[in-house]
Design an enzyme around this catalytic site. Structure first.
Site, mmCIF file in Angstrom:
data_model
loop_
_atom_site.group_PDB
_atom_site.id
_atom_site.type_symbol
_atom_site.label_atom_id
_atom_site.label_comp_id
_atom_site.label_asym_id
_atom_site.label_seq_id
_atom_site.Cartn_x
_atom_site.Cartn_y
_atom_site.Cartn_z
ATOM 1 N N GLY A 185 8.114 18.608 91.444
ATOM 2 C CA GLY A 185 7.073 17.694 90.964
ATOM 3 C C GLY A 185 5.710 18.359 90.963
ATOM 4 O O GLY A 185 5.581 19.567 91.204
ATOM 5 N N ASN A 224 15.828 15.864 92.310
ATOM 6 C CA ASN A 224 16.796 15.359 91.323
ATOM 7 C C ASN A 224 16.168 15.239 89.926
ATOM 8 O O ASN A 224 16.767 14.663 89.024
ATOM 9 C CB ASN A 224 17.375 14.006 91.758
ATOM 10 C CG ASN A 224 16.330 12.912 91.798
ATOM 11 O OD1 ASN A 224 15.137 13.192 91.662
ATOM 12 N ND2 ASN A 224 16.764 11.676 91.966
ATOM 13 N N GLY A 277 10.058 14.859 88.112
ATOM 14 C CA GLY A 277 9.609 16.254 88.078
ATOM 15 C C GLY A 277 10.315 17.003 86.966
ATOM 16 O O GLY A 277 11.172 16.443 86.277
ATOM 17 N N SER A 323 9.373 11.429 95.763
ATOM 18 C CA SER A 323 9.115 10.001 95.518
ATOM 19 C C SER A 323 8.391 9.857 94.195
ATOM 20 O O SER A 323 7.475 10.643 93.916
ATOM 21 C CB SER A 323 8.203 9.383 96.597
ATOM 22 O OG SER A 323 7.858 8.052 96.224
ATOM 23 N N GLY A 366 16.898 13.328 109.548
ATOM 24 C CA GLY A 366 18.190 13.684 110.154
ATOM 25 C C GLY A 366 18.487 15.169 109.967
ATOM 26 O O GLY A 366 18.946 15.851 110.898
ATOM 27 N N LYS A 424 16.274 17.123 112.289
ATOM 28 C CA LYS A 424 16.761 17.031 113.675
ATOM 29 C C LYS A 424 17.945 17.982 113.872
ATOM 30 O O LYS A 424 17.984 18.736 114.850
ATOM 31 C CB LYS A 424 17.181 15.587 113.962
ATOM 32 C CG LYS A 424 17.772 15.359 115.321
ATOM 33 C CD LYS A 424 17.944 13.863 115.576
ATOM 34 C CE LYS A 424 18.805 13.606 116.794
ATOM 35 N NZ LYS A 424 20.239 13.563 116.479
ATOM 36 N N TYR A 465 6.273 0.767 96.632
ATOM 37 C CA TYR A 465 5.780 2.098 97.013
ATOM 38 C C TYR A 465 5.102 2.036 98.377
ATOM 39 O O TYR A 465 5.427 2.801 99.291
ATOM 40 C CB TYR A 465 4.800 2.572 95.944
ATOM 41 C CG TYR A 465 4.220 3.951 96.151
ATOM 42 C CD1 TYR A 465 5.012 5.093 96.029
ATOM 43 C CD2 TYR A 465 2.862 4.123 96.429
ATOM 44 C CE1 TYR A 465 4.477 6.366 96.192
ATOM 45 C CE2 TYR A 465 2.314 5.389 96.588
ATOM 46 C CZ TYR A 465 3.124 6.507 96.464
ATOM 47 O OH TYR A 465 2.566 7.767 96.621
ATOM 48 N N TYR A 479 11.573 8.986 115.096
ATOM 49 C CA TYR A 479 12.275 10.250 115.371
ATOM 50 C C TYR A 479 11.454 11.133 116.297
ATOM 51 O O TYR A 479 12.000 11.867 117.122
ATOM 52 C CB TYR A 479 12.620 10.984 114.061
ATOM 53 C CG TYR A 479 14.020 10.646 113.587
ATOM 54 C CD1 TYR A 479 14.326 9.356 113.161
ATOM 55 C CD2 TYR A 479 15.037 11.598 113.602
ATOM 56 C CE1 TYR A 479 15.612 9.024 112.754
ATOM 57 C CE2 TYR A 479 16.325 11.268 113.196
ATOM 58 C CZ TYR A 479 16.604 9.988 112.776
ATOM 59 O OH TYR A 479 17.875 9.670 112.382
ATOM 60 N N THR A 520 -4.944 12.818 94.182
ATOM 61 C CA THR A 520 -5.043 14.264 93.972
ATOM 62 C C THR A 520 -4.698 14.582 92.520
ATOM 63 O O THR A 520 -3.838 13.935 91.927
ATOM 64 C CB THR A 520 -4.086 14.990 94.945
ATOM 65 O OG1 THR A 520 -4.489 14.654 96.282
ATOM 66 C CG2 THR A 520 -4.133 16.491 94.771
HETATM 67 P P1 NAD Z 1 5.755 13.761 91.158
HETATM 68 O O1 NAD Z 1 6.392 12.596 90.493
HETATM 69 O O2 NAD Z 1 5.187 14.843 90.291
HETATM 70 O O3 NAD Z 1 6.751 14.467 92.189
HETATM 71 C C1 NAD Z 1 7.754 13.756 92.869
HETATM 72 C C2 NAD Z 1 9.019 14.598 92.822
HETATM 73 O O4 NAD Z 1 10.044 13.934 93.582
HETATM 74 C C3 NAD Z 1 9.586 14.773 91.412
HETATM 75 O O5 NAD Z 1 9.861 16.120 91.161
HETATM 76 C C4 NAD Z 1 10.858 13.929 91.418
HETATM 77 O O6 NAD Z 1 11.833 14.401 90.511
HETATM 78 C C5 NAD Z 1 11.273 14.029 92.864
HETATM 79 N N1 NAD Z 1 12.138 12.939 93.314
HETATM 80 C C6 NAD Z 1 11.932 11.605 93.197
HETATM 81 N N2 NAD Z 1 12.949 10.904 93.747
HETATM 82 C C7 NAD Z 1 13.829 11.846 94.225
HETATM 83 C C8 NAD Z 1 15.067 11.766 94.902
HETATM 84 N N3 NAD Z 1 15.643 10.592 95.190
HETATM 85 N N4 NAD Z 1 15.695 12.912 95.253
HETATM 86 C C9 NAD Z 1 15.139 14.123 94.974
HETATM 87 N N5 NAD Z 1 13.964 14.256 94.331
HETATM 88 C C10 NAD Z 1 13.312 13.128 93.964
HETATM 89 O O7 NAD Z 1 4.611 13.162 92.119
HETATM 90 P P2 NAD Z 1 3.514 13.897 93.010
HETATM 91 O O8 NAD Z 1 2.177 13.400 92.607
HETATM 92 O O9 NAD Z 1 3.767 15.357 93.036
HETATM 93 O O10 NAD Z 1 3.811 13.266 94.438
HETATM 94 C C11 NAD Z 1 4.529 13.994 95.427
HETATM 95 C C12 NAD Z 1 4.496 13.253 96.751
HETATM 96 O O11 NAD Z 1 3.149 13.098 97.185
HETATM 97 C C13 NAD Z 1 5.086 11.840 96.687
HETATM 98 O O12 NAD Z 1 5.809 11.584 97.870
HETATM 99 C C14 NAD Z 1 3.872 10.952 96.609
HETATM 100 O O13 NAD Z 1 4.126 9.685 97.148
HETATM 101 C C15 NAD Z 1 2.870 11.742 97.438
HETATM 102 N N6 NAD Z 1 1.481 11.416 97.056
HETATM 103 C C16 NAD Z 1 0.906 11.929 95.927
HETATM 104 C C17 NAD Z 1 -0.400 11.594 95.599
HETATM 105 C C18 NAD Z 1 -1.105 12.169 94.398
HETATM 106 O O14 NAD Z 1 -2.280 11.865 94.175
HETATM 107 N N7 NAD Z 1 -0.508 13.024 93.605
HETATM 108 C C19 NAD Z 1 -1.112 10.696 96.407
HETATM 109 C C20 NAD Z 1 -0.476 10.167 97.526
HETATM 110 C C21 NAD Z 1 0.810 10.545 97.862
#
Ligand code: NAD
Ligand code: UDP
Length: 314
Positions: free
Chosen positions: A11, A33, A37, A76, A103, A106, A146, A160, A176
């Protein structure tokens, strides 16, 4: 050699993080997955001996057959448009995905870092938001999938830590931006930049008086790197305190792209937080971290990225 596993590594943030860990000399296992991304984000890494990509949904249990020193859970859906379209996957990756990955950590006796979010503060009643604020989240609203998944994830990580003695870190990431955001992921930065570059009206939701504070991706990754190497299991905000209204932000994008686009006001989504600004005292004190990249510079690099995507697609 240190080995780090990054979920969501294909991602936006995950791919920058994988690059940084490789630069620091880690071996990196990226598990994704490809739900939101894409492989292009990690294309240059795929040929490296110190990088391994595993296509897997982390809501299903998994094992890896190498020793791990760190597990960083970034998988996510992250943009409101994505998690509104994928509500169950979002809840599952924050809950089951977090359970599976703690898990794994751990079992491997690895350190664990959770990518949490400023959304745990909901529509905040305290401003700016310190880590000690418990938030104002609507669990049954559309964004609850979310926000509550991330709050559950934080609780799981702390359990944990307390119950199993797992070494854990929680980063609360504020908005970001940077290269590799998806042009159509609905978030304000890619939306406004694309619209400005195409000369289309900028879709400001509501009257644009809601505020956000934007952090450039390199600053965020530096903060995460320092947090990983620190010894604090308490949550740490990482974000840029430079706050502005969304209307002002739209005007900044129009100026920075030299665009003739106008502003069009459209309906405000349900539960859209009215304000958001990180209190970064803890990051300053514990990590000696503060953002270094000015909005103008970060936007310049990001605009160049979206311009090259548009040129490539012509
Ligand atoms: P993004 O959508 O670009 O990246 C998320 C990645 O997770 C993707 O590559 C997606 O394919 C993968 N993914 C989703 N569900 C999955 C699963 N079940 N199994 C495996 N892979 C899975 O989003 P991002 O902006 O890069 O965000 C990355 C993380 O940072 C997230 O957890 C998000 O909540 C957190 N976050 C981001 C921001 C931001 O401003 N970008 C702010 C707060 C939190
Ligand atoms: N926003 C907007 N126009 C858009 C996309 C978003 O005005 O095309 C607003 C949105 O209502 C929110 C802010 O910009 O107030 C940031 O939205 P984003 O989806 O980037 O992230 P959020 O902080 O809401 O998770």
């Amino acid at each position: 050699m240190t080995t780090s596993l990054v979920t969501g590594g294909a991602g936006f943030l995950g791919s920058h993080l994988c690059e940084r860990l490789l630069q620091e000399g880690h071996k990196v296992v990226c598990v994704d997955n490809l739900l939101t991304g894409k492989l292009e984000n990690i294309q240059p890494l795929l040929d490296r001996d110190d990088f391994q990509f595993i296509e897997h949904d982390v809501t299903r249990p998994f094992e890896v057959n190498v020793p791990l020193d760190n597990v960083l859970h970034f998988a996510s859906p992250a943009s409101p448009m994505d998690y509104l379209e994928l509500p169950i996957q979002t809840l599952k990756v924050g809950s089951l995905g977090t359970h599976n990955t703690v898990g794994l950590a751990k079992a491997k006796e690895a350190r664990y870092l959770l990518a949490s979010t400023s959304e745990v503060y909901g529509d905040p009643l305290v401003h700016p938001q310190p880590e000690t604020y418990w938030g104002n989240v609507n669990p049954v609203g559309p964004r609850g999938v979310y926000d509550e998944a991330k709050r559950f994830a934080e609780a799981m990580v702390m359990a944990y830590h307390r119950f199993h003695g797992l070494e854990t870190r929680i980063v609360r990431i504020f908005n970001t931006y940077g290269p590799r955001m998806r042009p159509k992921d609905g978030r304000v930065v890619p939306a406004f930049i694309q619209q400005a570059l195409l000369g289309e009206p900028l879709t400001v939701f509501g009257d644009g008086s809601q505020t956000r504070s934007f952090c450039y991706v390199n600053d965020l990754v530096e903060g995460i790197w320092r947090l990983l190497n620190s010894d604090t299991s308490d949550p740490v905000n990482i974000g840029n305190p430079h706050e502005m209204t969304i209307l002002e932000f739209g005007q900044r994008i129009i100026e920075a792209t030299n665009s003739k686009s106008e502003i069009s006001f459209v309906e405000l989504p349900v539960d859209d937080p009215k304000t958001r600004q990180p209190d970064i005292t803890r990051a300053r004190e514990i990590l000696d971290w503060s953002p270094q990249v000015e909005l103008q510079d970060g936007l310049g690099t990001t605009i160049d990225y979206f311009r090259s995507l548009l040129e490539g697609s012509n």
